[in-house]
Design an enzyme around this catalytic site. Structure first.
Site, mmCIF file in Angstrom:
data_model
loop_
_atom_site.group_PDB
_atom_site.id
_atom_site.type_symbol
_atom_site.label_atom_id
_atom_site.label_comp_id
_atom_site.label_asym_id
_atom_site.label_seq_id
_atom_site.Cartn_x
_atom_site.Cartn_y
_atom_site.Cartn_z
ATOM 1 N N ARG A 15 0.837 -1.209 0.000
ATOM 2 C CA ARG A 15 0.000 0.000 0.000
ATOM 3 C C ARG A 15 0.874 1.262 0.000
ATOM 4 O O ARG A 15 1.000 1.948 -1.007
ATOM 5 C CB ARG A 15 -0.939 -0.039 1.226
ATOM 6 C CG ARG A 15 -2.063 0.982 1.199
ATOM 7 C CD ARG A 15 -1.704 2.377 1.619
ATOM 8 N NE ARG A 15 -1.101 2.465 2.946
ATOM 9 C CZ ARG A 15 -0.538 3.574 3.406
ATOM 10 N NH1 ARG A 15 -0.490 4.669 2.664
ATOM 11 N NH2 ARG A 15 -0.001 3.603 4.614
ATOM 12 N N ASP A 16 1.549 1.541 1.108
ATOM 13 C CA ASP A 16 2.327 2.783 1.200
ATOM 14 C C ASP A 16 3.472 2.755 0.199
ATOM 15 O O ASP A 16 3.859 3.783 -0.350
ATOM 16 C CB ASP A 16 2.889 2.940 2.624
ATOM 17 C CG ASP A 16 3.119 4.388 3.013
ATOM 18 O OD1 ASP A 16 2.848 5.272 2.197
ATOM 19 O OD2 ASP A 16 3.585 4.634 4.151
ATOM 20 N N HIS A 207 5.765 4.789 12.546
ATOM 21 C CA HIS A 207 5.720 4.648 11.076
ATOM 22 C C HIS A 207 6.725 5.659 10.519
ATOM 23 O O HIS A 207 6.439 6.856 10.448
ATOM 24 C CB HIS A 207 4.291 4.942 10.616
ATOM 25 C CG HIS A 207 4.048 4.934 9.144
ATOM 26 N ND1 HIS A 207 3.245 3.996 8.516
ATOM 27 C CD2 HIS A 207 4.456 5.770 8.168
ATOM 28 C CE1 HIS A 207 3.183 4.262 7.229
ATOM 29 N NE2 HIS A 207 3.919 5.331 6.980
ATOM 30 N N HIS A 209 9.394 7.142 7.697
ATOM 31 C CA HIS A 209 9.954 7.236 6.347
ATOM 32 C C HIS A 209 11.421 7.643 6.501
ATOM 33 O O HIS A 209 11.796 8.313 7.457
ATOM 34 C CB HIS A 209 9.162 8.255 5.512
ATOM 35 C CG HIS A 209 7.808 7.751 5.106
ATOM 36 N ND1 HIS A 209 7.501 7.364 3.833
ATOM 37 C CD2 HIS A 209 6.679 7.537 5.830
ATOM 38 C CE1 HIS A 209 6.253 6.954 3.768
ATOM 39 N NE2 HIS A 209 5.720 7.046 4.977
ATOM 40 N N CYS A 240 4.973 9.408 -0.394
ATOM 41 C CA CYS A 240 3.570 9.773 -0.225
ATOM 42 C C CYS A 240 3.222 10.716 -1.347
ATOM 43 O O CYS A 240 3.932 11.687 -1.602
ATOM 44 C CB CYS A 240 3.332 10.423 1.132
ATOM 45 S SG CYS A 240 1.625 10.979 1.316
ATOM 46 N N ASN A 249 9.464 4.274 2.914
ATOM 47 C CA ASN A 249 9.387 3.897 4.318
ATOM 48 C C ASN A 249 10.684 3.186 4.671
ATOM 49 O O ASN A 249 11.383 2.684 3.804
ATOM 50 C CB ASN A 249 8.248 2.886 4.532
ATOM 51 C CG ASN A 249 6.901 3.474 4.270
ATOM 52 O OD1 ASN A 249 6.554 3.756 3.129
ATOM 53 N ND2 ASN A 249 6.121 3.659 5.308
HETATM 54 P P1 HMG Z 1 -12.996 14.408 -2.399
HETATM 55 O O1 HMG Z 1 -12.701 14.734 -3.826
HETATM 56 O O2 HMG Z 1 -12.922 15.512 -1.414
HETATM 57 O O3 HMG Z 1 -14.363 13.694 -2.150
HETATM 58 O O4 HMG Z 1 -12.052 13.238 -1.965
HETATM 59 P P2 HMG Z 1 -15.691 13.429 -2.866
HETATM 60 O O5 HMG Z 1 -16.524 12.728 -1.852
HETATM 61 O O6 HMG Z 1 -16.180 14.708 -3.465
HETATM 62 O O7 HMG Z 1 -15.343 12.391 -4.045
HETATM 63 C C1 HMG Z 1 -14.645 12.737 -5.201
HETATM 64 C C2 HMG Z 1 -14.704 11.578 -6.167
HETATM 65 O O8 HMG Z 1 -14.092 10.425 -5.586
HETATM 66 C C3 HMG Z 1 -16.128 11.145 -6.509
HETATM 67 O O9 HMG Z 1 -16.098 10.628 -7.816
HETATM 68 C C4 HMG Z 1 -16.389 10.022 -5.547
HETATM 69 O O10 HMG Z 1 -17.357 9.118 -6.001
HETATM 70 C C5 HMG Z 1 -15.028 9.360 -5.462
HETATM 71 P P3 HMG Z 1 -16.690 11.456 -9.061
HETATM 72 O O11 HMG Z 1 -18.083 11.758 -8.693
HETATM 73 O O12 HMG Z 1 -15.829 12.695 -9.148
HETATM 74 O O13 HMG Z 1 -16.510 10.525 -10.215
HETATM 75 N N1 HMG Z 1 -14.789 8.677 -4.184
HETATM 76 C C6 HMG Z 1 -14.314 7.429 -4.091
HETATM 77 N N2 HMG Z 1 -13.965 6.521 -5.024
HETATM 78 C C7 HMG Z 1 -13.515 5.335 -4.575
HETATM 79 N N3 HMG Z 1 -13.384 5.031 -3.276
HETATM 80 C C8 HMG Z 1 -13.726 5.913 -2.321
HETATM 81 C C9 HMG Z 1 -14.207 7.174 -2.713
HETATM 82 N N4 HMG Z 1 -14.608 8.264 -2.038
HETATM 83 C C10 HMG Z 1 -14.977 9.162 -2.962
HETATM 84 N N5 HMG Z 1 -13.555 5.613 -1.032
HETATM 85 C C11 HMG Z 1 -11.194 11.463 -0.571
HETATM 86 C C12 HMG Z 1 -11.963 12.783 -0.622
HETATM 87 C C13 HMG Z 1 -10.863 11.168 0.873
HETATM 88 C C14 HMG Z 1 -12.075 10.372 -1.169
HETATM 89 C C15 HMG Z 1 -9.891 11.640 -1.409
HETATM 90 O O14 HMG Z 1 -9.208 12.754 -0.942
HETATM 91 C C16 HMG Z 1 -8.995 10.437 -1.325
HETATM 92 O O15 HMG Z 1 -9.339 9.349 -1.785
HETATM 93 N N6 HMG Z 1 -7.799 10.609 -0.746
HETATM 94 C C17 HMG Z 1 -6.864 9.503 -0.605
HETATM 95 C C18 HMG Z 1 -5.558 10.011 -0.231
HETATM 96 C C19 HMG Z 1 -4.592 8.861 -0.015
HETATM 97 O O16 HMG Z 1 -4.887 7.697 -0.205
HETATM 98 N N7 HMG Z 1 -3.376 9.256 0.405
HETATM 99 C C20 HMG Z 1 -2.333 8.317 0.666
HETATM 100 C C21 HMG Z 1 -2.540 7.518 1.916
HETATM 101 S S1 HMG Z 1 -2.154 8.381 3.437
HETATM 102 C C22 HMG Z 1 -0.472 8.104 3.648
HETATM 103 O O17 HMG Z 1 0.187 7.612 2.776
HETATM 104 C C23 HMG Z 1 0.128 8.411 4.995
HETATM 105 C C24 HMG Z 1 0.387 7.145 5.841
HETATM 106 O O18 HMG Z 1 1.225 6.239 5.161
HETATM 107 C C25 HMG Z 1 1.055 7.523 7.163
HETATM 108 C C26 HMG Z 1 2.263 8.428 6.996
HETATM 109 O O19 HMG Z 1 3.204 8.103 6.255
HETATM 110 O O20 HMG Z 1 2.211 9.491 7.631
HETATM 111 C C27 HMG Z 1 -0.928 6.440 6.181
HETATM 112 MG MG MG Z 2 3.468 6.404 5.053
#
Ligand code: HMG
Ligand code: MG
Length: 299
Positions: A15-16, A207, A209, A240, A249
């Site tokens: 995933r990450d 966690h 990086h 990220c 990571n």
């Molecule tokens: P948004 O654009 O604000 O929300 O996204 P929305 O509700 O208006 O939805 C926009 C579009 O996404 C729509 O589609 C929804 O249907 C669709 P459209 O109508 O435009 O065709 N949608 C989805 N599709 C599939 N699955 C869903 C979903 N939800 C909405 N669940 C949202 C808000 C949170 C969805 C968006 O910002 C998002 O998906 N963000 C993901 C960010 C991400 O994954 N980042 C990386 C992970 S975090 C990380 O890496 C840190 C970590 O490792 C720890 C660290 O290192 O610190 C964990």
């Molecule tokens: Mg991370």
């Protein structure tokens, strides 16, 4: 404080690690990676994300990956879920554990999940309710705990506030992420000292990086703080999408080598782990980020 005798590793590579890859990676290659990690003895593998494919295109195939992996009893196969829709999709894929993710900095919260910290926490409430109904466990993440790419310094008290809320709403564990890898051993110890006043140390994970090459030192510092759960990524894959310049990571191989040397049990077979890392690096066509794997392959 004495070092823990056992450490649990949460493998976040599929995933990450992969979420940041621009080139398409086939479902078959992802499945092979997860299966190789299972074979190496990992007890927890974060397989994918049920997020918007517009935001993180690489995770779009997560349902197919879940459908094809060989699940070994006793191993947790987790996924990220940012909202109720993501949770429902995860549930439909037979996921028994999801992770919700918040940030310790407002700017990162906006860039990563397009809402404020408090809005994100509100969004998690229905996930927690649905998870309870379905017997699904929820892990919480806090990003940017030792620095933010947009805001710079992040106060440990701010991390504690978000971690406390996630724990209070029912996350069984809260993983504290140094998303941009700027943290040092001193800052890590101070952060755990402050956060553990609100969330028990046994419920916290680290966690890290490795952007600034501090991840191993930070893990050792965390062990000294009584932390016994660490997230890491095979071959040091990752970054990220919303933290420019964030490197991978910390490599799982390197963490296992460190823990082996300390006589701390993980249940993981280092040779099998190195093999899993080689396979995915071949797929990606790039050298491993694990120092241990590099040294072994030079022998
Ligand atoms: P948004 O654009 O604000 O929300 O996204 P929305 O509700 O208006 O939805 C926009 C579009 O996404 C729509 O589609 C929804 O249907 C669709 P459209 O109508 O435009 O065709 N949608 C989805 N599709 C599939 N699955 C869903 C979903 N939800 C909405 N669940 C949202 C808000 C949170 C969805 C968006 O910002 C998002 O998906 N963000 C993901 C960010 C991400 O994954 N980042 C990386 C992970 S975090 C990380 O890496 C840190 C970590 O490792 C720890 C660290 O290192 O610190 C964990
Ligand atoms: Mg991370």
């Amino acid at each position: 404080m004495s070092l823990p005798t056992q450490v649990r590793i949460v493998e976040v590579g599929p995933r990450d690690g992969l979420q940041n890859e621009a080139q398409p990676i086939s479902v078959a290659d992802k499945v092979q990676l997860v299966d190789a990690l299972t074979a190496a003895g990992l007890g927890y593998i974060e397989v994918g994300s049920f997020v918007s494919p517009k935001w993180v295109p690489q995770m779009a195939g997560s349902a197919e990956v879940f459908a094809q992996i060989q699940r070994k009893p006793g191993v947790t196969y987790g996924a990220l879920a940012p909202n109720l829709r993501g949770f429902e999709d995860a549930l439909a894929s037979g996921v028994k554990e999801v992770a919700v993710f918040a940030a310790a900095s407002e700017a990162f919260s906006q860039r990563n999940i397009n809402c404020s910290i408090s809005e994100s926490l509100e969004r998690f409430v229905p996930i927690m309710d649905a998870a309870r109904q379905h017997g699904v466990s929820v892990r919480g993440y806090v990003s940017c705990v030792l620095g933010c790419p947009y805001e710079g310094h992040v106060a440990p008290e701010q991390v504690a506030r978000v971690a406390r809320e996630l724990y209070a709403m029912g996350c069984y564990e809260v993983s504290l992420g140094d998303t941009i890898g700027t943290g040092t051993a001193g800052a890590t110890r101070r952060m755990f000292e402050v956060v553990s006043a609100d969330v028990p140390r046994a419920k916290l994970a680290g966690h890290f990086h490795d952007t600034y090459g501090q991840a191993m030192a930070n893990i050792y510092a965390s062990l000294l703080e009584g932390i016994s759960v660490f997230d890491s990524s095979i071959a040091g894959l990752g970054g990220c999408p919303y933290a420019k310049g964030a490197s991978g990571n910390v490599a799982t191989e390197d963490v296992v080598y460190l823990l082996n040397g300390l006589g701390i049990e993980t249940g993981i077979d280092l040779d099998a782990l190195i093999l899993a890392g080689q396979q995915i690096c071949n797929v990606l066509g790039r050298p491993t980020g694990s120092r241990v794997a590099k040294a072994r392959s030079a022998q």
